[in-house]
Enzyme design. Structure first.
Site, PDB file in Angstrom:
ATOM      1  N   LYS A  35       0.723  -1.219   0.199  1.00 61.04           N
ATOM      2  CA  LYS A  35       0.048   0.018  -0.053  1.00 61.04           C
ATOM      3  C   LYS A  35       0.822   1.290   0.014  1.00 61.04           C
ATOM      4  CE  LYS A  35      -1.518   1.670   4.239  1.00 61.04           C
ATOM      5  NZ  LYS A  35      -1.351   2.995   4.371  1.00 61.04           N
ATOM      6  N   ASN A  36       1.799   1.400   0.923  1.00 60.76           N
ATOM      7  CA  ASN A  36       2.606   2.267   1.117  1.00 60.76           C
ATOM      8  C   ASN A  36       3.601   2.565   0.068  1.00 60.76           C
ATOM      9  OD1 ASN A  36       1.266   3.019   3.135  1.00 60.76           O
ATOM     10  ND2 ASN A  36       2.661   2.280   4.789  1.00 60.76           N
ATOM     11  N   CYS A 129      -4.195  12.303  12.526  1.00 59.97           N
ATOM     12  CA  CYS A 129      -5.076  11.539  12.662  1.00 59.97           C
ATOM     13  C   CYS A 129      -4.906  10.893  14.056  1.00 59.97           C
ATOM     14  CB  CYS A 129      -4.749  10.383  11.430  1.00 59.97           C
ATOM     15  SG  CYS A 129      -3.241   9.578  11.671  1.00 59.97           S
ATOM     16  N   ARG A 134       1.249  14.320  12.744  1.00 63.64           N
ATOM     17  CA  ARG A 134       1.838  14.105  11.594  1.00 63.64           C
ATOM     18  C   ARG A 134       1.781  15.180  10.605  1.00 63.64           C
ATOM     19  NH1 ARG A 134      -0.872   8.628   9.394  1.00 63.64           N
ATOM     20  NH2 ARG A 134       1.250   8.573   8.296  1.00 63.64           N
ATOM     21  N   ASP A 320       4.272   0.301  12.051  1.00 60.45           N
ATOM     22  CA  ASP A 320       3.112  -0.207  11.700  1.00 60.45           C
ATOM     23  C   ASP A 320       2.733  -1.584  11.934  1.00 60.45           C
ATOM     24  OD1 ASP A 320       3.382   1.347   8.279  1.00 60.45           O
ATOM     25  OD2 ASP A 320       2.892   1.969  10.424  1.00 60.45           O
ATOM     26  N   ARG A 412      -8.562  -0.041   4.530  1.00 57.29           N
ATOM     27  CA  ARG A 412      -7.512   0.910   3.785  1.00 57.29           C
ATOM     28  C   ARG A 412      -6.139   0.204   3.691  1.00 57.29           C
ATOM     29  NH1 ARG A 412      -6.129   5.212   7.276  1.00 57.29           N
ATOM     30  NH2 ARG A 412      -4.667   5.716   5.526  1.00 57.29           N
TER      31      ARG A 412
HETATM   32  C1  EPZ Z   1       4.464   6.579   6.118  1.00 58.53           C
HETATM   33  O1  EPZ Z   1       4.009   7.708   6.669  1.00 58.53           O
HETATM   34  C2  EPZ Z   1       3.547   5.640   6.256  1.00 58.53           C
HETATM   35  N1  EPZ Z   1       2.518   5.855   5.051  1.00 58.53           N
HETATM   36  C3  EPZ Z   1       2.957   5.086   7.558  1.00 58.53           C
HETATM   37  O2  EPZ Z   1       1.951   4.174   7.349  1.00 58.53           O
HETATM   38  C4  EPZ Z   1       4.206   4.901   8.272  1.00 58.53           C
HETATM   39  O3  EPZ Z   1       4.015   4.589   9.716  1.00 58.53           O
HETATM   40  C5  EPZ Z   1       5.368   6.021   8.326  1.00 58.53           C
HETATM   41  O4  EPZ Z   1       5.550   6.137   7.039  1.00 58.53           O
HETATM   42  C6  EPZ Z   1       6.439   5.517   9.090  1.00 58.53           C
HETATM   43  O5  EPZ Z   1       7.002   4.255   8.670  1.00 58.53           O
HETATM   44  C7  EPZ Z   1       2.502   6.146   3.836  1.00 58.53           C
HETATM   45  O6  EPZ Z   1       3.658   5.709   3.439  1.00 58.53           O
HETATM   46  C8  EPZ Z   1       1.275   6.419   3.425  1.00 58.53           C
HETATM   47  P1  EPZ Z   1       6.683  10.096   8.437  1.00 58.53           P
HETATM   48  P2  EPZ Z   1       4.434   9.250   6.573  1.00 58.53           P
HETATM   49  O7  EPZ Z   1       6.699  11.137   7.798  1.00 58.53           O
HETATM   50  O8  EPZ Z   1       5.257   9.413   5.408  1.00 58.53           O
HETATM   51  C9  EPZ Z   1       7.407  12.607  12.253  1.00 58.53           C
HETATM   52  C10 EPZ Z   1       0.338   2.920   7.867  1.00 58.53           C
HETATM   53  O9  EPZ Z   1      -0.292   2.258   8.990  1.00 58.53           O
HETATM   54  N2  EPZ Z   1       7.311  13.794  11.121  1.00 58.53           N
HETATM   55  O10 EPZ Z   1       7.862   9.205   8.363  1.00 58.53           O
HETATM   56  O11 EPZ Z   1       3.428  10.338   7.079  1.00 58.53           O
HETATM   57  C11 EPZ Z   1       5.778  12.159  12.099  1.00 58.53           C
HETATM   58  O12 EPZ Z   1       4.949  13.124  13.131  1.00 58.53           O
HETATM   59  C12 EPZ Z   1       0.812   4.147   7.728  1.00 58.53           C
HETATM   60  O13 EPZ Z   1       0.295   2.156   6.668  1.00 58.53           O
HETATM   61  C13 EPZ Z   1       7.905  15.082  11.742  1.00 58.53           C
HETATM   62  O14 EPZ Z   1       8.083  15.138  12.978  1.00 58.53           O
HETATM   63  O15 EPZ Z   1       5.477   9.179   8.033  1.00 58.53           O
HETATM   64  C14 EPZ Z   1       5.962  10.814  12.759  1.00 58.53           C
HETATM   65  O16 EPZ Z   1       5.853  10.864  14.128  1.00 58.53           O
HETATM   66  C15 EPZ Z   1       0.594   4.799   9.236  1.00 58.53           C
HETATM   67  N3  EPZ Z   1       8.014  16.196  10.813  1.00 58.53           N
HETATM   68  C16 EPZ Z   1       7.415  10.349  12.163  1.00 58.53           C
HETATM   69  O17 EPZ Z   1       7.896  11.503  11.568  1.00 58.53           O
HETATM   70  C17 EPZ Z   1       7.559  16.138   9.533  1.00 58.53           C
HETATM   71  O18 EPZ Z   1       7.670  17.080   8.792  1.00 58.53           O
HETATM   72  C18 EPZ Z   1       7.040   9.511  10.974  1.00 58.53           C
HETATM   73  O19 EPZ Z   1       6.431  10.204  10.064  1.00 58.53           O
HETATM   74  C19 EPZ Z   1       7.303  14.852   9.063  1.00 58.53           C
HETATM   75  C20 EPZ Z   1       7.164  13.765   9.959  1.00 58.53           C
END
Ligand code: EPZ
Length: 432
Positions: A35-36, A129, A134, A320, A412
């Site tokens: 998915k991701n 969410c 996020r 995840d 989802r």
């Molecule tokens: C991706 O989300 C995945 N979603 C998530 O999967 C997954 O949990 C996550 O990566 C981490 O592996 C998709 O790819 C669609 P991040 P993403 O930006 O890109 C912090 C699932 O269940 N952060 O790496 O949104 C943020 O708050 C979903 O399939 C900042 O602090 O993840 C979070 O705590 C859930 N500042 C952490 O990094 C920023 O500007 C990880 O976020 C951006 C992120």
């Protein structure tokens, strides 16, 4: 005759899975495309006016949501069973409507390619969410480093590239945290920029690697994806391509844990074992044997004992799979400690597991789990995609029949989870 508690009676009416416990599984489960990865690869269609064909696309509501968003901007989309073709030849605008974007965080991935291709984008801020705020600060900082003007007003991110050419310029980008989304956003903005871009402290997830691989098939020049530093040499245009999405490592991990929690032996395929190294190590550490081949994994659980888990960016333990693995640890011998380091609010499954008899003490994002012999069935509700998956796993092994709500989350990220599990011996009924 005592009145059935209204809450229990009501619960059964709402959409839920009815899951018989004490299940024994056997056989092979087919793993769908990731998915991701699929979601971000779909947005890469905005980078070219030629046709992109993606194979091994999972049948998920998130994929349909992304399809709607791309179509709303003028991308032509044709979808068959597990293949999708996309052509962004006639993009008519660069601001997908709020009602489509609001439900799908991955829609924010469109901002990078729209800036790279059209020099402008207007994307509603993806809301937080249940699992956390996020933010997209790193995404915006990266785009600004490439020369974009970005401001956020009334919940909308407005971005544009100044100058006659409206072309981004390569730059050095250093991320404060290895954000998957920020890495992918900057990567897609940089491939058509003028000059060289480096992304340091880049996310190393397999989905980032998959995106870089596809961009290179399209004619991009990306090096170092999968490591902490990615280098991109901008090109003038990208071609279409035919690309197969990697298998979903989180789905594969979920089903391996389903086998462990029911003390069953199953095989999952296709899978790329190198995408799950830490998870496989933790399954071995807690008493499972694994037969690992090129793209299949067979699990044979022994006596399950406690292990400690701390979630980290890849290649660490994936956030995840934290909730599904915690479900397993509720019936492991001994005391386990699970610490969630990626999201600030990803422990909603604890309360539901406690309702099933799990013995868990929660302090902030650290859970101390005392194993119990068996969970007991109950009506439970998942608060997000992966906590709902954890409820399904716990129900498979519990004594009695459970009702699991939260199908809108489950669908989802898992295509027909009950069909895949019933094919290997589970007894799950979907009541919509
Ligand atoms: C991706 O989300 C995945 N979603 C998530 O999967 C997954 O949990 C996550 O990566 C981490 O592996 C998709 O790819 C669609 P991040 P993403 O930006 O890109 C912090 C699932 O269940 N952060 O790496 O949104 C943020 O708050 C979903 O399939 C900042 O602090 O993840 C979070 O705590 C859930 N500042 C952490 O990094 C920023 O500007 C990880 O976020 C951006 C992120």
């Amino acid at each position: 005759m005592p009145k059935v508690a209204a809450t229990t009676a009501e619960k059964i009416k709402r959409p839920h899975l009815e899951i018989k416990g004490d299940t024994l599984l056997s056989g092979e489960i087919k793993i769908s495309g990731a998915k991701n990865s699929a979601l971000v690869l779909m947005t890469a269609s905005l980078l070219t006016d030629e046709v992109i064909i993606l194979k091994n696309i999972p049948d998920l509501t998130d994929i349909s949501g992304m399809e709607e968003i791309l179509v709303s901007m003028g991308v032509t989309v044709r979808r068959t069973a597990n293949e999708i073709s996309l052509q962004g030849a006639n993009l008519n605008h660069s601001n997908p409507p709020y009602e489509l974007v609001n439900g799908l965080r991955a829609s924010f991935f469109c901002i990078g390619p729209l800036l790279g291709r059209l020099g402008q984008a207007k994307i509603p801020l993806p809301g937080g969410c249940r699992i956390g705020a996020r933010p997209v600060i790193e995404h915006i900082k990266g785009l600004k480093a490439l020369g974009a003007l970005v401001n956020v007003e009334h919940g909308v991110v407005k971005a544009s590239v100044p100058g006659i050419s409206r072309r981004l310029n390569g730059a050095q980008v250093v991320l404060d945290c290895p954000s998957v989304g920020a890495t992918e956003t900057v990567l897609m903005a940089a491939v058509l920029a003028n000059g060289i871009t480096t992304i340091e402290n880049a996310a190393q997830e397999p989905e980032v690697q998959d995106l870089a691989a596809m961009l290179n098939v399209m004619g991009a020049r990306v090096k170092g994806a999968g490591g902490p530093k990615i280098t991109i040499e901008g090109v003038d245009r990208l071609n279409g391509c035919n690309y197969t999405v990697i298998p979903d490592r989180i789905e594969a991990g979920t089903f391996l844990i389903a086998a462990a929690i029911t003390r069953s032996s199953i095989t999952v395929a296709p899978v790329m074992p190198e995408h799950l190294s830490v998870v496989l190590k933790k399954l071995k550490d807690c008493g499972c044997s694994l037969e690992i081949k090129k793209n299949t994994i067979k699990i044979i659980p022994g006596e399950i004992c406690s292990v400690d888990i701390t979630t980290q960016p890849f290649p660490g333990f994936p956030t995840d799979l934290q909730a599904p693995f915690m479900a397993l640890l509720t019936t492991a011998k001994g005391t386990s400690v699970v610490t969630e380091k990626i999201y600030e609010n990803r422990m909603q499954h604890v309360a539901e597991l406690q309702r099933m008899g799990a013995s868990i003490r929660l302090q902030g994002s650290t859970a101390v789990i005392e194993g119990v012999p068996q969970l007991s069935a109950a009506p439970v509700t998942g608060g997000d995609l992966r906590s709902t998956a954890a409820m399904v796993l716990a129900s498979l092994a519990a004594r009695g029949t459970s009702q699991v709500e939260g199908l809108q989350h489950l669908d989802r990220g898992y295509s027909s989870i009950e069909t895949k599990l019933n094919n290997v011996g589970a007894h799950i009924l979907r009541n919509e």
